[in-house]
Write a protein that holds these residues in place. Structure first.
Motif, PDB file in Angstrom:
ATOM      1  N   MET A   1      20.877 -33.844  43.573  1.00 14.67           N
ATOM      2  CA  MET A   1      21.848 -33.096  44.783  1.00 14.67           C
ATOM      3  C   MET A   1      22.928 -32.551  44.305  1.00 14.67           C
ATOM      4  O   MET A   1      23.770 -33.265  43.365  1.00 14.67           O
ATOM      5  N   ILE A   6      25.163 -32.677  49.529  1.00 16.09           N
ATOM      6  CA  ILE A   6      25.781 -33.770  50.101  1.00 16.09           C
ATOM      7  C   ILE A   6      26.598 -33.549  51.565  1.00 16.09           C
ATOM      8  O   ILE A   6      26.286 -33.914  52.335  1.00 16.09           O
ATOM      9  N   ARG A  12      25.306 -33.566  58.896  1.00 12.94           N
ATOM     10  CA  ARG A  12      24.316 -33.745  59.802  1.00 12.94           C
ATOM     11  C   ARG A  12      24.697 -35.245  60.584  1.00 12.94           C
ATOM     12  O   ARG A  12      24.155 -35.383  61.742  1.00 12.94           O
TER      13      ARG A  12
ATOM     14  N   SER B  47      34.929 -42.558  66.032  1.00 15.29           N
ATOM     15  CA  SER B  47      33.479 -43.152  66.317  1.00 15.29           C
ATOM     16  C   SER B  47      33.137 -44.238  65.531  1.00 15.29           C
ATOM     17  O   SER B  47      33.876 -44.637  64.502  1.00 15.29           O
ATOM     18  N   GLU B 118      14.592 -38.621  52.619  1.00 14.56           N
ATOM     19  CA  GLU B 118      15.862 -38.102  52.766  1.00 14.56           C
ATOM     20  C   GLU B 118      16.652 -38.879  53.415  1.00 14.56           C
ATOM     21  O   GLU B 118      16.050 -40.023  54.148  1.00 14.56           O
ATOM     22  N   PRO B 119      17.824 -39.376  52.970  1.00 12.29           N
ATOM     23  CA  PRO B 119      18.655 -40.324  53.406  1.00 12.29           C
ATOM     24  C   PRO B 119      18.864 -39.917  55.041  1.00 12.29           C
ATOM     25  O   PRO B 119      19.017 -38.813  55.446  1.00 12.29           O
ATOM     26  N   THR B 120      18.993 -40.979  55.609  1.00 10.35           N
ATOM     27  CA  THR B 120      19.087 -40.992  57.128  1.00 10.35           C
ATOM     28  C   THR B 120      20.673 -40.815  57.471  1.00 10.35           C
ATOM     29  O   THR B 120      21.252 -40.963  56.778  1.00 10.35           O
ATOM     30  N   ASP B 121      20.759 -40.433  58.932  1.00 13.18           N
ATOM     31  CA  ASP B 121      22.257 -40.549  59.315  1.00 13.18           C
ATOM     32  C   ASP B 121      22.852 -41.685  58.962  1.00 13.18           C
ATOM     33  O   ASP B 121      23.996 -41.821  58.808  1.00 13.18           O
ATOM     34  N   VAL B 124      23.968 -42.197  55.647  1.00 14.84           N
ATOM     35  CA  VAL B 124      25.137 -41.151  55.455  1.00 14.84           C
ATOM     36  C   VAL B 124      26.292 -41.958  55.965  1.00 14.84           C
ATOM     37  O   VAL B 124      27.265 -42.128  55.392  1.00 14.84           O
ATOM     38  N   THR B 125      26.248 -42.322  57.061  1.00 12.07           N
ATOM     39  CA  THR B 125      27.310 -42.914  58.171  1.00 12.07           C
ATOM     40  C   THR B 125      27.859 -44.193  57.235  1.00 12.07           C
ATOM     41  O   THR B 125      29.109 -44.533  56.962  1.00 12.07           O
ATOM     42  N   LEU B 128      29.680 -43.184  53.919  1.00  5.92           N
ATOM     43  CA  LEU B 128      30.906 -42.604  54.391  1.00  5.92           C
ATOM     44  C   LEU B 128      31.941 -43.694  54.615  1.00  5.92           C
ATOM     45  O   LEU B 128      32.943 -43.711  54.172  1.00  5.92           O
ATOM     46  N   TRP B 144      33.299 -32.045  58.263  1.00  7.12           N
ATOM     47  CA  TRP B 144      33.306 -32.139  59.839  1.00  7.12           C
ATOM     48  C   TRP B 144      34.281 -31.138  60.644  1.00  7.12           C
ATOM     49  O   TRP B 144      33.762 -30.312  61.693  1.00  7.12           O
ATOM     50  N   LEU B 174      29.154 -40.277  47.088  1.00  5.31           N
ATOM     51  CA  LEU B 174      27.913 -40.274  48.155  1.00  5.31           C
ATOM     52  C   LEU B 174      26.538 -39.675  47.374  1.00  5.31           C
ATOM     53  O   LEU B 174      25.790 -40.400  48.084  1.00  5.31           O
ATOM     54  N   LYS B 175      26.773 -38.889  46.583  1.00  7.53           N
ATOM     55  CA  LYS B 175      25.564 -38.292  45.903  1.00  7.53           C
ATOM     56  C   LYS B 175      24.860 -39.775  45.210  1.00  7.53           C
ATOM     57  O   LYS B 175      23.409 -39.923  45.380  1.00  7.53           O
ATOM     58  N   LEU B 178      23.622 -42.223  48.135  1.00  2.00           N
ATOM     59  CA  LEU B 178      22.750 -41.818  48.840  1.00  2.00           C
ATOM     60  C   LEU B 178      21.099 -41.434  48.043  1.00  2.00           C
ATOM     61  O   LEU B 178      20.271 -41.682  48.742  1.00  2.00           O
ATOM     62  N   ARG B 179      21.587 -41.293  46.791  1.00  2.00           N
ATOM     63  CA  ARG B 179      20.340 -40.907  45.868  1.00  2.00           C
ATOM     64  C   ARG B 179      19.429 -42.337  45.938  1.00  2.00           C
ATOM     65  O   ARG B 179      18.328 -42.365  46.076  1.00  2.00           O
TER      66      ARG B 179
END
Lengths: 445, 209
Positions: A1, A6, A12, B47, B118-121, B124-125, B128, B144, B174-175, B178-179
């Motif tokens: 990636m 990222i 998204r 959020s 693929e990582p889902t939201d 990712v959330t 983060l 954002w 994150l990379k 998430l990987r």
């Protein structure tokens, strides 16, 4: 990636999403704008009012718990509405109509007789600036103070008033401001001597005194029209120093003090307000005196936005925030009133005899009044000229006043004397001799 | 009487021209041109708690109005508002752990395999949320709120270099996380996105490298 991947993944997951549904013209933006506007009207820049809180339905929210009766009123009204998200004007109109019913059921106020006074009390907080002629230092120009006053006002049905005030707190915006204020020779805001005078002294409505509302129509439609067109017959409302909206005029009436008001009039006033555009329902609010009521806000004129808090049980005014009122400014203990921040009506106005007026007003309370109605077509300028010629002849620091009546071109005029043993017969003879008036009446204070 | 002088009052009508130096017009223009950005920022920053968003946005503009004389000219005024919003959000969140509690719930949610690598939201959330606050803030402002690195530095009142370093570290972490999540479909539940303590240890180790 790679970094872009990222970033795309993070993008998204943006909780706002790729396209915001909320724009500057959205209801959300309007609702927040109204809140900002309500909190930034005159005076708030120095001491902002508590920020109203909202829930899920914009201005139709009920933030306070434990204020059962208020909440019940508003909930009841909102439940009667066809949908939960109506324009605020619809909600405010429904609440005002509901309060109008309550106001109509209130016990009528006692009528005043010749030697009785209507006593009202209020608390007021206002932003003051030193009023100064000539060059001003930067510190003096920037000087501001928030002054809180407890006031008592007595008024009779001859347009007379007495005022007693106590300054309860003065907060300067900085020590330097206080020093500049003090050094300038302008008196700091402090408790003034009690004073009496005659209301409606000036036909343009400026000055102080009571608002005689006895002749106002009790038909909501007619009253709304009079408020809209500035044809109430009350000079302070019809010809104010600055332009007023119908809502602004209604607030002036609610603030008072008024004479001749009936439950039917208050009910009509609230119904008339229900027809005014732009009046927003804010929900339940607590006044600075601790009472809880229903808050509404509207434009009062020249960019001023006024919030009023009404009693859920009687519809009476509990508090006005940033009201545009002229009938009180002249009495406040400083000449540099920038804006009234809030004004609480304290207690219910009461009828008292002359003997109940405080002894500190001795010598100021009028001892006799002669009132008359001018003949049609006699201009106020002739009345003024006549007064200048006769007032010096009268004993007891006599003064005079004039106000408009319900008939165009006809004025109500009065001469007031403070002499210990007033010769009212002399004043009446002078009136008759002027050839300007008819329908003379007199009263001893 | 100074009723009409010396104090700025916002006009209640829309008839005034939205230009020039009149504070009221200027404020109105500012509100319309920046509302979307500030509202979105508040949503993102708070959020998933939605209850304080209107309060925060209103407070941001109240601050702006009170300090209208200090407000820089466009386009810097927008960044100035972001800075105010950041402070208001910080004050709002201070003393509450709602966000942490929710992240905790997200973390414990079992991941539903969807056949995708693929990582889902949610991944990712959760990832983060495991970044350090400074790194997360930079990431959010850049991705954002679509601020440039220089603009982000201005909002955060730090150097461009600091922003670039935080952004680089955030992306790198994150990379990796998430990987790991995408390699292991059950990774979130199993801890592929590390918990706070693990993440902190990892970050310390990375920073030492």
């Amino acid at each position: 990636m790679i970094a872009d991947d990222i970033d795309n993944l993070v993008k998204r997951a943006d909780p706002v999403g790729p396209t915001s549904l909320v724009g500057p013209d959205s209801p959300e933006a309007d609702g927040i704008w109204e809140r900002v506007l309500a909190a930034t009207s005159p005076g708030a820049g120095v001491l902002p009012l508590p920020r109203p809180r909202s829930g899920q339905a914009r201005r139709l929210t009920l933030p306070a718990l434990g204020v059962g009766v208020v909440a019940a009123v508003v909930i009841l009204v909102l439940q009667l509405l066809p949908t939960p998200v109506l324009p605020a004007s619809s909600a405010s109109a429904a609440v005002l109509r509901h309060l109008a019913e309550r106001a109509a059921a209130v016990e009528p106020a006692a009528m005043l007789n010749g030697d009785q006074w209507l006593q009202s009390e209020f608390r007021v907080s206002y932003l003051a600036a030193p009023s100064h002629e000539g060059p001003e230092s930067a510190a003096l120009q920037a000087a501001r103070a928030v002054v809180e006053v407890d006031a008592e006002v007595w008024a009779n049905d001859l347009s007379q008033y007495c005022v007693r005030q106590v300054v309860t707190s003065v907060a300067y915006n900085s020590p330097a401001s206080r020093q500049a204020w003090l050094s300038s020779g302008i008196g700091l805001p402090s408790t003034p001597q009690p004073e009496c005078g005659s209301g409606s002294l000036r036909a343009d409505g400026q000055g102080i005194g009571t608002l005689d509302v006895a002749r106002l129509p009790t038909d909501p439609v007619a009253l709304a029209k009079a408020l809209e067109t500035g044809t109430t017959g009350i000079a302070a409302l019809d010809k104010p120093p600055r332009s007023l909206t119908p809502f602004g005029r209604a607030v002036m009436l609610l603030v008072g003090p008024t004479l001749g008001a009936t439950p039917a009039l208050w009910s009509a006033l609230l119904r008339a307000m229900a027809t005014m555009p732009g009046v927003a329902l804010l929900g339940a609010e607590t006044t600075h005196s601790g009472a809880t009521g229903v808050a509404l806000a509207g434009a009062a004129g020249q960019g001023h936005r006024t919030t009023i808090i009404l009693s859920p049980s009687t519809g009476a005014l509990l508090e006005a925030r940033k009201p545009v009122v002229f009938q009180l400014l002249a009495t406040l203990p400083t000449t540099g009133v920038v804006a009234i921040q809030w004004l609480d009506a304290a207690g219910i106005p009461q009828v008292v005899d002359s003997g109940m007026l405080p002894s500190s007003l001795a010598g100021q309370v009028p001892t006799g009044i002669v009132s008359a109605v001018t003949k049609p077509g006699v201009p106020l300028s002739r009345w003024d000229a006549w007064l200048r010629s006769v007032l010096p002849e009268l004993p007891g620091n006599a003064s005079a006043g004039a106000g408009i009546t319900g008939t165009p071109g006809v004025y109500s005029v009065s001469v007031i004397t403070h002499a210990p043993d007033p010769d009212l017969a002399l004043i009446m003879r002078l009136f008759r001799g002027s050839g300007l008036v008819h329908g003379i009446r007199s009263a001893l204070g | 009487m100074r009723a009409d002088g010396g104090e700025h009052w916002i006009s209640g009508s829309d008839s005034s021209h939205d230009s020039g130096d009149d504070p009221s017009s200027r404020f109105r223009t500012l509100y319309r041109s920046t509302f979307n950005d500030i509202h979105a920022y508040a949503i993102r920053a708070l959020s998933p708690d939605q209850s304080e968003i209107d309060d925060v946005v209103a407070e941001v503009y109240l601050v702006a109005w009170r300090r209208i004389d200090e407000l820089p000219r466009s386009p810097q005024d927008r960044l100035w508002l972001f800075g105010v919003a950041r402070n208001v959000v910080r004050n709002t969140k201070r003393g509450t752990n709602r966000r942490l509690l929710l992240v905790h719930r997200i973390h414990r949610q079992p991941r539903v395999p969807d056949g995708s690598s693929e990582p889902t939201d949610v991944d990712v959330t959760a990832a983060l949320a495991r970044l350090s606050p400074n790194e997360r803030e930079v990431m959010q402002l850049v991705v954002w709120d679509e601020l440039s690195v220089a603009e982000t530095a201005e909002v955060l009142r730090c150097s461009v270099n600091v922003v670039q370093v935080r952004l680089h570290r955030a992306r790198r972490r994150l990379k990796r996380w998430l990987r790991a999540a995408s390699w292991d479909p059950d990774g979130v539940a199993a801890g592929a996105v590390p918990t706070g303590e693990v993440a902190a240890r990892e970050m310390e180790a990375e920073d030492r490298q």
